[in-house]
Scaffold this motif. Structure first.
Motif, short mmCIF file in Angstrom:
data_model
loop_
_atom_site.label_atom_id
_atom_site.label_comp_id
_atom_site.label_asym_id
_atom_site.label_seq_id
_atom_site.Cartn_x
_atom_site.Cartn_y
_atom_site.Cartn_z
N PHE A 192 3.67 4.80 -10.85
CA PHE A 192 4.61 3.74 -10.50
C PHE A 192 5.56 3.42 -11.65
CE2 PHE A 192 3.07 -0.23 -12.57
CZ PHE A 192 1.87 0.21 -13.08
N ILE B 199 0.83 -1.20 0.00
CA ILE B 199 0.00 0.00 0.00
C ILE B 199 0.87 1.25 0.00
CG2 ILE B 199 -1.64 1.33 1.37
CD1 ILE B 199 -3.05 -0.88 0.17
N MET B 200 1.89 1.26 0.85
CA MET B 200 2.72 2.47 0.96
C MET B 200 3.54 2.69 -0.30
SD MET B 200 1.94 3.65 3.90
CE MET B 200 3.17 4.89 4.11
N ILE B 201 4.01 1.62 -0.93
CA ILE B 201 4.86 1.80 -2.11
C ILE B 201 4.04 2.24 -3.32
CG2 ILE B 201 6.29 0.57 -3.79
CD1 ILE B 201 7.42 -1.05 -1.46
N PHE B 202 2.87 1.65 -3.50
CA PHE B 202 2.06 1.97 -4.68
C PHE B 202 1.05 3.07 -4.42
CE2 PHE B 202 3.16 -0.90 -8.03
CZ PHE B 202 3.84 -1.90 -7.39
N TYR B 203 1.18 3.76 -3.35
CA TYR B 203 0.15 4.61 -2.80
C TYR B 203 -0.77 5.30 -3.81
CZ TYR B 203 -2.10 7.55 0.63
OH TYR B 203 -3.01 8.18 1.42
N ASN B 204 -0.43 6.51 -4.24
CA ASN B 204 -1.29 7.09 -5.28
C ASN B 204 -0.49 7.71 -6.43
OD1 ASN B 204 -0.29 9.37 -4.06
ND2 ASN B 204 -2.25 10.15 -3.35
N GLN B 205 0.84 7.71 -6.29
CA GLN B 205 1.62 8.37 -7.32
C GLN B 205 1.86 7.40 -8.48
OE1 GLN B 205 2.84 6.89 -4.76
NE2 GLN B 205 4.52 5.71 -5.59
N ALA C 227 -1.11 3.10 -10.44
CA ALA C 227 -1.50 1.70 -10.27
C ALA C 227 -2.98 1.59 -9.95
CB ALA C 227 -0.68 1.06 -9.15
N MET D 88 -2.16 -3.44 -8.35
CA MET D 88 -1.81 -3.61 -6.94
C MET D 88 -2.10 -5.04 -6.48
SD MET D 88 -2.42 -1.47 -3.48
CE MET D 88 -2.38 0.06 -4.21
#
Lengths: 399, 353
Positions: A221, A213-219, A228, A233
């Motif tokens: 990828f 969740i933290m790596i693919f958050y909303n920005q 994403a 995800m």
């Protein structure tokens, strides 16, 4: 040519006193270090029968006391040979199998622990995701991923663990039956193991979910700017689970044949193959997973970085735990493995033989029967003492 | 007599050669597989291996973490929330009415300052907060079959409640996902010079080619009384409706960004960009937020320090564990294969006898 009788037993024929029988049996047992068999039919033989490793009682004129105190009973002395050669042989094999069954049951326990672990790790990530979907019941994974999880992607390594795992070789296993001794210590240890694995599953699920969740958050990828979606995800999270869970089982194995390698690394490869081929199918079949590996995730470095990070983070506590345990609180089979690995059993054969005989002393055939017989013997003693002083019976043993 | 004893307890007449050879054939063929004697690798976790593996992990992870952090630090990202400020002061207390009526002017102007030099392409995103595109009923409410070709125009069963018009005519594209299409627009200019926003390649290629048909056009879209989002030009086929295609990729989290367009020019530091926003989309009825995001990208994508930090943390932890183990092995070494550590040698009093 020695008969089987001579080969396999030391036997003592006597018309002797109750106490002497017991003491001599003990002397023979400890002095020679061999397995002793005692046979008798009278009440005075009861102590000797119980003291020996194997007690054989003959039912007969004297009554059933010897029979009740023994591990095996026969009706006539001449059946002793058959008992030893046929049944004794089979019994030995079956005890060995029981030890192997005990070993298998140890491995079934570890398979059960692993099943708990991987399903908790997988199921909890689904549950955590629900908190982000307003608890509507939306699954983050494609249905096919979930179907294949238990069927193919994580089941084959467990089968190879249950069937092929050997922490020590078969011959060592039989030489050291004490490795699998019963006892309250082991019972506690089993619960500790189960809870430990469940905790490991909980930890793994948290790591997988939070990191993804933290790596693919909303920005974005990827360098091309795309963000994403749920399919990307979900596929990434699932890839992380497959890698982490299969690496975990590889860490628990101590015996790697080509089968284990095939099943463990093959499971991970199967997942990627599946994702690739499933994504190649037209969208009618593959829906959201259409071309997801080839187009979206494969070329994205963040995908591979995430899988590597999550796999290592999930397995780190277990690796630290087993390293620590092996160093400070090693289990018996760890020491045996090291002795075999460094060939110390070949270098120092005297030590090896000594440890083997010690290990065998811990487990005796017919142990519980012996305990019962001991209790009965003591009760009998008390009864006799309380009545009159009786001359011990003198009975010739048949030959 | 021995022969009898070793046979399976039957009569004593089984000594004929045929019977003996038959007995021999009953024995399963020896194979290394069935006797569990396959060649095997039995790795032992020695202190050397433990320390080496922790150090290797640490040495691999820390550079990766540093590289990720470096890339992320060099991404320039501008985030501006506009849904509050873009309501005219008269309607601040009645934002719902403002957004739902067509009489009000939805245009709004904002200025953005570029803090650092932004290399082209600069990506434009709209960010929505508290919008549950991942809700199960919402995700279900679409018809992928209909989107693919004109022949399946009537396949709208899964799209309820936005499946057909009141006349029973199929809505193309049907479903709540399409119905709630985001329709704010942004225009950028620097010192009166308009910055072109490119809409090329903002959707996935596979979506445009395989999931959205080129022979199917929007029909009866947003024709009901309740309008959920943007309208679609009925003369453009679905495969070219890039905003719709981007929107229909349901996001995983309630806080998400979607690609709106790209600016194919470099933006110099300290430039002031004037943004003209059409504030059409209704996020006021559910307490959602709208933000405009301009961002460059790197090899890991947009700005996210978490990946780099996580790598450095795990790598650092591994190195710390390696140091701890070295310490501990030096303080309390256990010679390998030492039989005095066997359980029956360690605590003889605890054993049964």
């Amino acid at each position: 040519m020695t008969t089987p009788l001579q080969r396999y037993t030391h036997y003592f024929v006597g018309f002797t006193l109750f106490n002497v029988l017991i003491q001599v049996t003990r002397l023979v047992k400890e002095g020679t270090g061999k397995t002793t068999l005692a046979i008798g039919d009278g009440a005075n033989d009861v102590g000797m029968i119980q003291e020996a490793d194997i007690g054989v009682g003959i039912s007969g004129v004297e009554g059933m006391q010897a029979v009740m105190a023994s591990d095996f009973s026969i009706s006539q002395f001449r059946f002793l040979e058959r008992l030893l050669v046929v049944h004794g042989h089979w019994c030995y094999k079956r005890i060995a199998q029981m030890v192997i069954i005990k070993r298998l049951s140890r491995f079934s326990l570890s398979s059960i622990c692993y099943f708990f672990y991987k399903n908790i790790a997988f199921g909890l990530t689904l549950f955590y995701f629900e908190a982000f979907t307003a608890f509507s019941g939306q699954s983050v994974y494609n249905d096919w991923y979930m179907l294949l999880f238990n069927v193919i992607l994580t089941s084959l390594p467990v089968i190879s663990l249950g069937v092929f795992e050997q922490d020590v070789s078969a011959e060592v296993c039989l030489q050291f039956p004490a490795l699998y001794q019963q006892g309250p210590k082991n019972l506690f240890f089993d619960w500790y193991r189960i809870l430990g694995w469940m905790g490991n599953g909980l930890y793994t699920s948290l790591v997988i979910f939070i990191l993804n969740i933290m790596i693919f958050y909303n920005q974005a990828f990827r360098a091309e700017g795309q963000t994403a979606d749920m399919a990307a995800m979900g596929a990434t999270m699932f890839s992380c689970i497959i890698s982490a869970v299969n690496c975990q089982i590889a860490l628990t194995m101590s015996h790697f044949t080509w089968i284990q390698h095939l099943f463990v690394w093959g499971s991970v490869t199967t997942w990627y193959l599946f994702l690739l081929l499933y994504g190649m199918l037209p969208p009618y079949y593959s829906e959201d997973a259409h071309k997801i590996l080839v187009e979206a995730l494969g070329p994205a470095p963040i995908y591979w970085c995430t899988i590597l990070l999550v796999t290592v983070a999930c397995n780190l506590p277990y690796l630290a735990h087993i390293s620590f345990q092996r160093c400070f609180n090693p289990m018996d089979h760890h020491i045996i493995q090291e002795i075999k690995y460094y060939k110390k059993d070949v270098e120092d054969q005297h030590m090896w033989r000594r440890e083997r005989s010690k290990a065998r002393q811990e487990t005796k055939i017919g142990f519980t029967a012996r305990v019962d017989a001991k209790i009965r013997q003591l009760k009998g003693k008390l009864q006799r003492k309380s009545s009159t002083l009786v001359l011990p019976n003198c009975m010739p043993s048949p030959c | 007599m021995i022969g009898e004893a070793t046979s399976s307890g039957g009569g004593g007449k089984d000594d004929s050669p045929a019977a003996v050879s038959a007995k021999k054939n009953k024995k399963p063929n020896y194979s290394r597989f069935t006797q569990q004697e396959l060649p095997a690798c039995k790795p032992i976790l020695t202190p050397g291996w433990v320390i080496t593996s922790f150090i290797v992990v640490g040495v691999v992870f820390i550079p990766i973490g540093l590289a990720s952090l470096y890339a992320s630090e060099h991404v320039v990202e501008i985030v501006e929330r506009y849904d509050k400020d873009c309501i005219p002061p008269d309607y601040r207390n009645n934002s719902l009415h403002y957004i739902q009526t067509s009489e009000t002017d939805k245009n709004c102007t904002m200025t953005i300052n570029v803090p650092k030099h932004m290399k082209s392409p600069v990506f434009i995103y709209y960010e929505l907060d508290n919008f549950y595109q991942n809700h199960r009923r919402y995700v279900k409410s679409r018809s992928d079959k209909q989107l693919r070709s004109k022949a399946s125009e009537g396949t709208t069963e899964t799209c309820k409640p936005e499946a057909v018009t009141s006349n029973g005519q199929p809505i193309v594209p049907c479903g709540l996902v399409a119905w709630s299409l985001f329709n704010d627009t942004y225009k950028f200019s620097v010192k009166k010079e308009v910055l072109n926003v490119s809409k090329k390649d903002i959707a996935w290629k596979s979506d445009q080619e395989h999931k959205f048909g080129s022979d199917i056009y929007p029909k009866n879209f947003q024709s009901g009384s309740l309008i959920g989002g943007g309208k679609l030009d009925p003369s453009i086929p679905l495969s070219e409706q890039v905003d719709l295609i981007v929107w229909m990729r349901t996001a995983a989290l309630p806080n998400f960004r979607k690609l709106y367009g790209k600016i194919e020019k470099d933006l110099q530091a300290n430039t002031t960009i004037t943004v003209t926003i059409e504030n059409n989309y209704n996020t006021y009825s559910f307490g959602g937020k709208k933000k405009l995001v301009l961002s460059t990208t790197s090899w890991i994508g947009g700005k996210n320090n978490f990946l780099g930090r996580a790598y450095i943390a795990i790598g650092g932890l591994c190195l710390f564990l390696a140091v701890c183990f070295v310490f501990v092995y030096l303080l309390k070494p256990r010679p390998l294969g030492d039989p005095s550590y066997l359980s029956w040698n360690r605590n003889p009093s605890g054993q049964m006898n």
